[in-house]
Design an enzyme around this catalytic site. Structure first.
Site, PDB file in Angstrom:
ATOM      1  CD  GLU A  10      -2.581  -1.341   2.569  1.00  0.00           C
ATOM      2  OE1 GLU A  10      -3.496  -2.156   2.521  1.00  0.00           O
ATOM      3  OE2 GLU A  10      -2.429  -0.543   3.509  1.00  0.00           O
ATOM      4  CB  CYS A  49       2.713   7.733   2.925  1.00  0.00           C
ATOM      5  SG  CYS A  49       3.054   6.642   4.293  1.00  0.00           S
ATOM      6  CB  CYS A  61       5.753  -4.218  10.583  1.00  0.00           C
ATOM      7  SG  CYS A  61       7.062  -3.332  11.473  1.00  0.00           S
ATOM      8  CB  CYS A 116       4.228  -0.630  17.607  1.00  0.00           C
ATOM      9  SG  CYS A 116       5.962  -0.466  17.131  1.00  0.00           S
ATOM     10  CB  CYS A 151       1.182  -0.124  14.502  1.00  0.00           C
ATOM     11  SG  CYS A 151       1.447  -0.020  12.728  1.00  0.00           S
ATOM     12  CB  CYS A 181      -0.316   7.241  11.026  1.00  0.00           C
ATOM     13  SG  CYS A 181       0.466   8.637  10.295  1.00  0.00           S
TER      14      CYS A 181
HETATM   15  N1  SAH Z   1       8.000   1.683  11.281  1.00  0.00           N
HETATM   16  C1  SAH Z   1       8.175   3.066  11.063  1.00  0.00           C
HETATM   17  C2  SAH Z   1       7.281   3.653   9.980  1.00  0.00           C
HETATM   18  C3  SAH Z   1       5.820   3.241   9.936  1.00  0.00           C
HETATM   19  S1  SAH Z   1       4.653   3.911  11.028  1.00  0.00           S
HETATM   20  C4  SAH Z   1       8.023   3.828  12.349  1.00  0.00           C
HETATM   21  O1  SAH Z   1       7.663   3.234  13.351  1.00  0.00           O
HETATM   22  O2  SAH Z   1       8.324   5.004  12.354  1.00  0.00           O
HETATM   23  C5  SAH Z   1       4.559   5.616  10.742  1.00  0.00           C
HETATM   24  C6  SAH Z   1       4.082   6.397  11.982  1.00  0.00           C
HETATM   25  O3  SAH Z   1       2.730   6.072  12.309  1.00  0.00           O
HETATM   26  C7  SAH Z   1       4.900   6.082  13.230  1.00  0.00           C
HETATM   27  O4  SAH Z   1       5.289   7.267  13.857  1.00  0.00           O
HETATM   28  C8  SAH Z   1       3.933   5.316  14.121  1.00  0.00           C
HETATM   29  O5  SAH Z   1       4.244   5.509  15.472  1.00  0.00           O
HETATM   30  C9  SAH Z   1       2.604   5.898  13.709  1.00  0.00           C
HETATM   31  N2  SAH Z   1       1.458   5.041  13.965  1.00  0.00           N
HETATM   32  C10 SAH Z   1       1.406   3.703  13.923  1.00  0.00           C
HETATM   33  N3  SAH Z   1       0.161   3.277  14.211  1.00  0.00           N
HETATM   34  C11 SAH Z   1      -0.601   4.374  14.431  1.00  0.00           C
HETATM   35  C12 SAH Z   1      -1.980   4.593  14.726  1.00  0.00           C
HETATM   36  N4  SAH Z   1      -2.837   3.589  14.851  1.00  0.00           N
HETATM   37  N5  SAH Z   1      -2.404   5.861  14.861  1.00  0.00           N
HETATM   38  C13 SAH Z   1      -1.558   6.905  14.694  1.00  0.00           C
HETATM   39  N6  SAH Z   1      -0.259   6.752  14.390  1.00  0.00           N
HETATM   40  C14 SAH Z   1       0.225   5.509  14.260  1.00  0.00           C
END
Ligand code: SAH
Length: 365
Positions: free
Chosen positions: A100, A113, A120, A124, A127, A343
């Site tokens: 995506e 983006c 991944c 986290c 996410c 995000c």
């Molecule tokens: N793995 C990388 C890039 C992908 S996530 C990283 O962690 O930076 C891109 C951004 O989206 C990151 O800052 C992450 O903390 C944020 N993110 C992930 N899940 C989210 C969610 N459900 N709501 C808002 N931001 C989120």
């Protein structure tokens, strides 16, 4: 990158060749070296879809080339359009997996983006992508193809102004492919010729690899998301195993920044978890003396998540507390939430337009 396919006599994917590999390939055809640049320009600057498109090669050369090579662009791309103009591109890969990319218009800017992995491995807690696990790393050309595919679908007056590696995956866990893709985007002779300043890579904190980002001259964003070791271990356990909050911040302090550049820290705001004034104060203390700004990302909800999005009021209070200490803090607009393009919403969820309430915060101040 592989110069040959694993299937004997399968045509070579020209997009999978680096510049030196392209030179080797064209020499093997008995062609002069400038032919390599000529082909690379067709691939990246003119986005040729077929070898027949390469009209400054003689018909004979094109047919010789077509015997052993192909242009492996993704076919069958689906575009989902959000009510706010955000477009999510779903690109099928050769092995049937999907990736995506998201186009996000915002005033004068059009940000793309892109993803670096399918799924991944970091998982986290907030996410959606993490819930898929890691399927595989993307190859460099699969990263580049997201840009080419997006460019093919722009309106006549649009152009991508910024590129962010914030889609699916952890870019620094696939850093070789990241470097090769960035070379394609920045190469002025045959690539897209973009300034590295238009490109930002976001990491969950692979501290030992920050040097490689610095060498590329692109912008670095770090997903901090927590202000104590315990909180970060709870929210981002796998990332925290790779680098503790303390060692990550130490690596950020060592990061070689030009005088007029700064790091970005991303901070996902989770209601009642890390959005209190005391969190904001601790964050400000941690970032003291680092040339940086903070992007606050109100949590984007997805089905099954244990977290909630904070009220706008609490988001603005967090921002104000940071600003009061002299830190530049911005609230990231939530875009494309109705197509699960925001995000942390990239992953395996059925897309049912309209099924997610839109609560945009439009304050990018
Ligand atoms: N793995 C990388 C890039 C992908 S996530 C990283 O962690 O930076 C891109 C951004 O989206 C990151 O800052 C992450 O903390 C944020 N993110 C992930 N899940 C989210 C969610 N459900 N709501 C808002 N931001 C989120």
């Amino acid at each position: 990158m592989a110069t040959t396919s694993s299937i004997p006599n399968a045509p070579i994917n020209l997009l999978a060749l680096t510049e030196p590999e392209m030179v080797t390939f064209t020499r093997a055809q008995g062609w002069p070296d400038y032919r390599a640049t000529q082909i690379l320009r067709w691939l990246y600057q003119r986005r040729a879809q077929t070898i027949a498109d390469m009209t400054d090669l003689s018909l004979r050369d094109r047919s010789t080339l077509a015997e052993s090579a192909r242009i492996g662009r993704a076919t069958g791309c689906t575009v989902l359009r959000s009510q706010d103009g955000t477009r999510k591109l779903l690109l099928p890969l050769d092995d049937g997996l999907m990736i995506e990319a998201v186009l996000i218009p915002d005033d004068e800017r059009l940000t793309l983006c892109v993803s670096t992995q399918v799924g991944c491995m970091l998982d986290c807690g907030f996410c959606l992508t993490g819930t898929m696990g890691l399927k595989r790393n993307l190859k460099a050309h699969e990263i580049v193809d997201q840009v080419l595919a997006a460019q093919d679908r722009l309106d006549a007056r649009e152009r991508v102004t910024n590129l962010v590696f914030m889609g699916m995956g952890e870019p620094l866990a696939n850093v070789d492919a990241l470097e090769t893709a960035v070379a394609c985007f920045t190469n002025k002779s045959w690539g897209l010729g973009w300034s590295p300043r238009r490109i930002t890579v976001s990491t969950a904190g692979l501290a030992s690899r920050l040097k490689r980002v610095a060498a590329l001259g692109i912008n670095l964003a770090i997903s901090l998301n927590a202000t104590t070791e315990t909180q970060r271990r709870d929210l981002m356990p796998a990332a925290n195993d790779l680098a503790s909050l303390r060692s990550l911040l130490a690596a950020c302090r060592r990061y070689p920044l030009a005088l007029n550049r700064r790091l970005t820290f991303e901070y996902v705001l989770l209601a009642g978890v890390n959005d209190l004034p005391s969190d904001a104060q601790r964050l400000a203390a941690l970032l003291r003396n680092i040339q940086c700004k903070v992007n606050l990302i109100p949590f984007n909800e997805f089905p099954g998540s244990r977290f909630r999005r904070p009220l706008d009021r609490d988001v603005l209070r967090f921002q104000a507390t940071l600003r009061h200490t002299g830190i530049d803090a911005f609230v990231r607009k939530s875009r494309g939430r109705d197509v699960l393009g925001a995000c942390g919403q990239l992953g395996e969820q059925p897309v049912r337009p309209g099924s997610i309430a839109l609560t945009p915060i439009e304050s990018r101040c």
